[in-house]
Scaffold this motif. Structure first.
Motif, PDB file in Angstrom:
ATOM      1  N   GLU A   6      -9.233  -5.936   6.381  1.00  0.00           N
ATOM      2  CA  GLU A   6      -9.927  -7.322   6.592  1.00  0.00           C
ATOM      3  C   GLU A   6      -8.759  -8.552   6.496  1.00  0.00           C
ATOM      4  N   ALA A   9      -6.328  -8.490   8.731  1.00  0.00           N
ATOM      5  CA  ALA A   9      -6.900  -9.142  10.243  1.00  0.00           C
ATOM      6  C   ALA A   9      -7.124 -10.787  10.337  1.00  0.00           C
ATOM      7  N   GLU A  19      -0.286  -7.122  14.149  1.00  0.00           N
ATOM      8  CA  GLU A  19      -0.765  -6.628  12.997  1.00  0.00           C
ATOM      9  C   GLU A  19       0.333  -6.221  12.073  1.00  0.00           C
TER      10      GLU A  19
END
Length: 292
Positions: A6, A9, A19
């Motif tokens: 998380e 992200a 990413e």
């Protein structure tokens, strides 16, 4: 790892990165290596941070991702927290029964958290508490194997693992959560201005003021990993309202107090801590360093 995913992200979204711009480095903490004893017997919350601290201090990683409730109140000056992610569900979930009242008479309850154990025994002194440690999958497997009748898991952790259907959330008017529960804390070296600036882009201001108030209460109380303390801090009409309860480890004694204060003004937090310590019975006070 779900918390690290998380964090990656959010960093990538904030800075327009792909990413693969952020590498995830798994670190096995001591807290995950020893599962047959309570943390309070083998080193406390530092067992979740010492390996990460070492790697961070050596420059092997640029930032650490923590479950904020598992981070010691006093941290090394070499590190700081440039970001706290938006707070998730702060409640505990009860697994194995529909409510505290519905737990069978004399049930065996698995937990290694002094707060959960004391709060349960305060409400249900007929229950027996046994040590229950490990990640979500491990604890659910132990429950399935019959090592306990019921246990507790953090709702936020279940949510992050896609297991929100597990257990029954306990409402906060009956069951007070842990300080900092539901918050992901991101730490880096205090002298690393570049990483600090990058992380500041994902800091959630409303979560920060709650978390800093809760951690300030813990500091004022002088609690340790042995201290049964429950804290809930939430916004109300432009202020923060904090509710806190201290317990004796066996749950037989409980004191509670509330305070309202402006975000960032911890005078009310200090007054609440002082009031709680002043009213603490000997069985409670023995577990808070500043008492007496």
């Amino acid at each position: 790892m779900a918390q690290a995913v998380e964090t990656r992200a959010r960093l990538c979204a904030a800075h327009g990165w792909s990413e693969d711009a952020v590498e995830l480095v798994p670190v096995l903490a001591s807290g995950d290596k020893v599962l047959d004893r309570p943390l309070s017997e083998i080193g406390g919350k530092a067992l979740w941070t010492k390996e990460l601290d070492q790697w961070l201090g050596e420059g092997r990683i640029d930032l650490s991702v923590h479950s904020a409730k598992d981070v010691e109140t006093i941290r090394p000056d070499a590190f700081h927290f440039p970001a706290f992610l938006p707070r998730a569900d702060r409640r505990d979930c009860l697994v194995g029964a529909a409510s505290i009242a519905a737990i069978p008479e004399g049930a065996v309850v698995g937990t290694s958290a002094p707060r959960r154990a004391a709060q349960l025994l305060n409400l249900r002194p007929d229950c027996k508490v046994v040590t229950f440690r490990g990640n979500v999958a491990t604890r659910l497997a132990k429950l399935q194997a019959g090592e306990a009748d019921v246990t507790f898991l953090a709702a936020a952790g279940l949510e992050r693992l896609g297991q929100s259907a597990v257990g029954v959330p306990l409402e906060q008017d009956e069951w007070i959560p842990a300080a900092a529960q539901g918050v992901i804390a991101i730490e880096c070296r205090a002298d690393d201005a570049t990483t600090t600036a990058l992380l500041a882009a994902i800091d959630h201001a409303a979560t920060r003021v709650e978390l800093e108030a809760e951690r300030a209460l813990l500091a004022e109380l002088g609690g340790t990993c042995h201290s049964p303390v429950a804290v809930l801090c939430a916004p109300a009409d432009g202020a923060l309202v904090m509710r806190a309860a201290l317990f004796s480890p066996d749950g037989a004694e409980r004191i509670e107090g509330t305070a309202s204060f402006a975000p960032g003004d911890h005078a009310g937090v200090k007054a609440l801590a002082a009031d709680l310590l002043a009213r603490a019975t000997p069985a409670i006070a023995a577990h808070f360093r500043k008492a007496g």
